[in-house]
Design an enzyme around this catalytic site. Structure first.
Site, mmCIF file in Angstrom:
data_model
loop_
_atom_site.group_PDB
_atom_site.id
_atom_site.type_symbol
_atom_site.label_atom_id
_atom_site.label_comp_id
_atom_site.label_asym_id
_atom_site.label_seq_id
_atom_site.Cartn_x
_atom_site.Cartn_y
_atom_site.Cartn_z
ATOM 1 N N SER A 153 10.423 -27.628 31.322
ATOM 2 C CA SER A 153 11.725 -27.409 30.689
ATOM 3 C C SER A 153 12.543 -26.432 31.510
ATOM 4 O O SER A 153 11.997 -25.502 32.131
ATOM 5 C CB SER A 153 11.547 -26.860 29.278
ATOM 6 O OG SER A 153 12.789 -26.465 28.732
ATOM 7 N N TYR A 166 7.658 -20.464 24.711
ATOM 8 C CA TYR A 166 7.920 -21.808 25.243
ATOM 9 C C TYR A 166 8.252 -21.750 26.738
ATOM 10 O O TYR A 166 7.743 -22.545 27.530
ATOM 11 C CB TYR A 166 9.072 -22.418 24.451
ATOM 12 C CG TYR A 166 9.485 -23.808 24.847
ATOM 13 C CD1 TYR A 166 8.716 -24.913 24.515
ATOM 14 C CD2 TYR A 166 10.683 -24.024 25.529
ATOM 15 C CE1 TYR A 166 9.116 -26.202 24.852
ATOM 16 C CE2 TYR A 166 11.099 -25.305 25.865
ATOM 17 C CZ TYR A 166 10.311 -26.383 25.531
ATOM 18 O OH TYR A 166 10.721 -27.654 25.865
ATOM 19 N N LYS A 170 6.119 -23.469 29.739
ATOM 20 C CA LYS A 170 6.718 -24.533 30.543
ATOM 21 C C LYS A 170 6.762 -24.175 32.025
ATOM 22 O O LYS A 170 6.590 -25.064 32.886
ATOM 23 C CB LYS A 170 8.124 -24.841 30.023
ATOM 24 C CG LYS A 170 8.123 -25.589 28.696
ATOM 25 C CD LYS A 170 7.289 -26.866 28.760
ATOM 26 C CE LYS A 170 7.506 -27.781 27.582
ATOM 27 N NZ LYS A 170 6.613 -28.968 27.630
#
Length: 305
Positions: A153, A166, A170
């Site tokens: 991401s 997150y 990622k």
């Protein structure tokens, strides 16, 4: 007439019960692959479970004449990830493609993030990508072939608010993928990443309480999940046999190739360094090249095309 790009191959797609994972599974099946649809059917934050999302994906694939089976084991534990890969062997006799797409979100500003928020997201995204890839690696090494594709991401590649867990997971996935590519190259096994842009369940939690936020969300809604599937199918195919260790981005009708961190400036002091000299010499030399505290939306500032 050329044969389908994935004819004769078996793919495992995690998180294939909806969104980007579903579209990738559908397109892989349309390209000739037999697909294991892996999805636990949990909520966006990882609670609960249901086979319904995976069953819906399976129905779509079969209605189009494709072949698919369901697996509802979690990627977030070593033993259950082994079962995911084993299901491909049990149903179809081999494994050729691992598509690591499963994910959850526990977005919260950093000073309020709990250990549980951190551990849950790392477990699914980073640990899950390792577990499924490692489970497949034994088979890929023996058959001297295989492709792994991992979803990263721009929250990790560039940055974002409220996503320390997150973002860390990622960006860690990109390093994992590069290491796999290096270690497995001798066995003709490839590993690449895709940073997708799409409006899906994973992005539906983006705040839209101000006109500026609403405008951003409206742009994201233009980017449907299916726009990310072609690159995944290509990377899974033999047409991408020379491509490994790379990070791509897919945004509506755009494809990007991302760079990896490399030295951009250097400074030398023959007598060695002290903290004071770092402030006096190194800081002025580097200041103009510092990376800004920007976010994905700052870097991708133009409308999807």
């Amino acid at each position: 007439m050329s044969k389908p790009m994935l004819e004769g191959k078996v793919a495992v797609v995690t998180g294939a019960g909806g969104g980007i994972g579903r579209e990738i599974a559908i397109m892989m099946a349309a390209a000739g692959a037999k697909v294991i649809i892996n999805d636990v059917g949990a909520s966006l934050t990882g609670e609960g479970g249901s086979a319904t999302p995976a069953q819906q994906t399976k129905a779509i694939i079969e209605q189009a004449g494709g072949v698919a089976e369901i697996n509802t084991d979690s990627v977030a534990a070593w033993g259950s990830a082994q079962k995911i890969i084993q299901s491909a062997l049990d149903h179809f006799g081999r494994i050729d493609i691992v598509m690591n797409n499963a994910g959850i979100l526990r977005d919260v500003i950093f000073h309020r993030m709990t250990p549980e928020d951190w551990d849950a997201v790392i477990a699914v995204h980073l640990n899950g990508s390792f577990y499924t890839s490692r489970a497949a690696a034994t088979h890929f090494r023996a058959q001297e072939s295989g492709a792994m594709i991992h979803i990263t991401s721009t929250s990790g590649l560039i940055g974002n608010f409220g996503q320390a867990n997150y973002s860390a997971a990622k960006l860690g996935i990109t390093a994992l993928s590069k290491s796999i590519a290096l270690d497995m190259a001798r066995y003709h096994v490839r590993s690449n990443c895709i940073a997708p842009f799409a409006w899906s369940r994973m992005t539906s939690s983006i705040p839209a309480s101000t006109p500026e936020q609403q405008a951003r969300v409206d742009k994201i809604k233009l980017m449907t999940p299916d726009k990310n599937a072609p690159m995944a199918v290509f990377l899974a195919s033999d047409a991408a046999k020379e491509v490994s260790g790379q990070v791509f981005g897919t945004r509506h009708n755009e494809i990007f190739l991302f760079s990896s961190p490399r030295p951009i400036r250097s400074v030398h002091h023959a007598g060695g360094w002290t903290p004071e000299l770092c402030a006096e010499i190194a800081l002025p030399a580097f200041r103009s090249s510092f990376m800004p505290l920007d976010r994905s939306g700052d870097v991708f500032s133009w409308d999807p095309v």
